[in-house]
Motif scaffolding. Structure first.
Motif, mmCIF file in Angstrom:
data_model
loop_
_atom_site.group_PDB
_atom_site.id
_atom_site.type_symbol
_atom_site.label_atom_id
_atom_site.label_comp_id
_atom_site.label_asym_id
_atom_site.label_seq_id
_atom_site.Cartn_x
_atom_site.Cartn_y
_atom_site.Cartn_z
ATOM 1 N N ALA A 78 0.815 -1.210 0.000
ATOM 2 C CA ALA A 78 0.000 0.000 0.000
ATOM 3 C C ALA A 78 0.856 1.270 0.000
ATOM 4 N N LEU A 79 2.089 1.176 0.520
ATOM 5 C CA LEU A 79 2.956 2.360 0.507
ATOM 6 C C LEU A 79 3.251 2.813 -0.911
ATOM 7 N N ALA A 80 3.345 1.885 -1.830
ATOM 8 C CA ALA A 80 3.684 2.228 -3.215
ATOM 9 C C ALA A 80 2.591 3.047 -3.887
ATOM 10 N N GLN A 81 1.403 3.088 -3.294
ATOM 11 C CA GLN A 81 0.299 3.851 -3.879
ATOM 12 C C GLN A 81 0.254 5.299 -3.397
ATOM 13 N N LEU A 82 1.138 5.634 -2.475
ATOM 14 C CA LEU A 82 1.127 6.991 -1.933
ATOM 15 C C LEU A 82 1.516 8.035 -2.978
ATOM 16 N N LYS A 83 0.913 9.206 -2.849
ATOM 17 C CA LYS A 83 1.407 10.397 -3.523
ATOM 18 C C LYS A 83 2.249 11.175 -2.517
ATOM 19 N N ALA A 84 3.249 11.881 -3.005
ATOM 20 C CA ALA A 84 4.136 12.618 -2.095
ATOM 21 C C ALA A 84 4.387 14.021 -2.637
ATOM 22 N N PHE A 85 4.442 14.988 -1.714
ATOM 23 C CA PHE A 85 4.749 16.378 -2.053
ATOM 24 C C PHE A 85 5.876 16.863 -1.146
ATOM 25 N N ALA A 86 6.918 17.393 -1.757
ATOM 26 C CA ALA A 86 8.061 17.892 -1.002
ATOM 27 C C ALA A 86 7.756 19.266 -0.414
ATOM 28 N N LEU A 87 8.423 19.549 0.694
ATOM 29 C CA LEU A 87 8.261 20.848 1.343
ATOM 30 C C LEU A 87 8.901 21.976 0.554
ATOM 31 N N ASP A 88 10.065 21.705 -0.057
ATOM 32 C CA ASP A 88 10.831 22.830 -0.594
ATOM 33 C C ASP A 88 11.857 22.348 -1.608
ATOM 34 N N GLU A 89 12.502 23.314 -2.245
ATOM 35 C CA GLU A 89 13.566 23.045 -3.208
ATOM 36 C C GLU A 89 14.418 24.291 -3.356
ATOM 37 N N TYR A 90 15.705 24.087 -3.601
ATOM 38 C CA TYR A 90 16.593 25.210 -3.887
ATOM 39 C C TYR A 90 16.254 25.824 -5.241
ATOM 40 N N VAL A 91 16.477 27.109 -5.359
ATOM 41 C CA VAL A 91 16.374 27.784 -6.649
ATOM 42 C C VAL A 91 17.722 27.685 -7.348
#
Length: 257
Positions: A54-67
């Protein structure tokens, strides 16, 4: 906030993984907000060790990224998340989202990212670390408590803390894209992890200090379902440490706290 104080990094990893696995099994967690840095690594490793399909079905969104760092740069947060989250949890890369720090229009990219989170139904559980100056994500002191995903300038202290990942401290980017404090508060559940004595002053300010933009993590005092998981060193300055230890042993009392 529920505060849980544990003995070791391994215990913290097991606890955090347990929260996520329980939510996934119960159908409560479909979208995971993922953080970089050292704090959540033990959780990702424990999840990999206890992996379920079931973990493989997760969607994920990162908090941040360098410019300014290309996505394939090993120091970019997209690369870190690929290595520590996407690969280890066997996620579909198409379901793992990171702001594009090389977008031609950074403001438009931030609006697109907010829309993508909304289209996914929002973040069900957001993992967080905390900076020594109290930042969560890259929301530096003085950030608006209602801020949304946006470009930010990194403080010198944050760049010094991150210099260990760069061969030359001067190479640390000066700007980033980050989810805002208001965006983080929209998550259905928040799990903040902190370890080590260097984080102790920020932890106390966040949990027991006044709600203030000078300690961005203090905004979590407003969240209705926030859990903070600490080791003994990170908890050492808490005035209510003994109380948290008592309630942390009892899930019902801990939730009421």
């Amino acid at each position: 906030m529920r505060v849980v104080i544990l003995d070791s990094t391994e215990d913290i990893g097991a606890y955090g993984a347990g929260v996520i696995l329980d939510g996934v099994r119960r159908g409560r967690i479909h979208t995971l907000g993922v953080a970089t840095g050292s704090s959540p690594l033990a959780i990702y490793r424990a999840l990999a060790d206890q992996w379920i399909p079931a973990l493989a079905q997760l969607k994920a969104f990162a908090l941040d990224e360098y410019v300014g760092l290309p996505a394939d740069d090993p120091r970019s947060y997209r690369s870190v998340i690929q290595q520590e989250v996407t690969d280890k949890l066997r996620l579909d890369p198409a379901n793992v989202h990171v702001p594009n720090g090389c977008a031609a229009d950074l403001d438009a990219e931030c609006e697109r990212y907010e829309a993508a989170m909304a289209e996914a139904g929002g973040v069900d559980l957001q993992l967080l670390g905390i900076g020594r100056n109290g930042h969560i994500g890259f929301n530096e002191p003085s950030s608006s408590l209602s801020s949304r995903t946006r470009p930010k300038t990194l403080m010198a202290a944050t760049r010094r803390d991150n210099a260990r990942f760069f061969p030359d401290p001067g190479d640390v980017p000066r700007h980033c894209l980050t989810q805002g404090l208001g965006t983080i508060l929209d998550a259905a559940e928040v799990l903040l992890v902190a370890q080590g004595s260097a984080k102790a002053p920020a932890v106390r300010a966040a949990l027991e200090g006044p709600l203030s933009s000078m300690c961005p993590a203090s905004v979590l005092q407003l969240h209705r379902r926030a859990t903070v998981v600490l080791d003994e060193e990170a908890a050492q300055h808490l005035a209510l440490r003994e109380y948290y230890l008592d309630t942390g042993r009892n899930p019902i009392e801990g939730m009421r706290a």
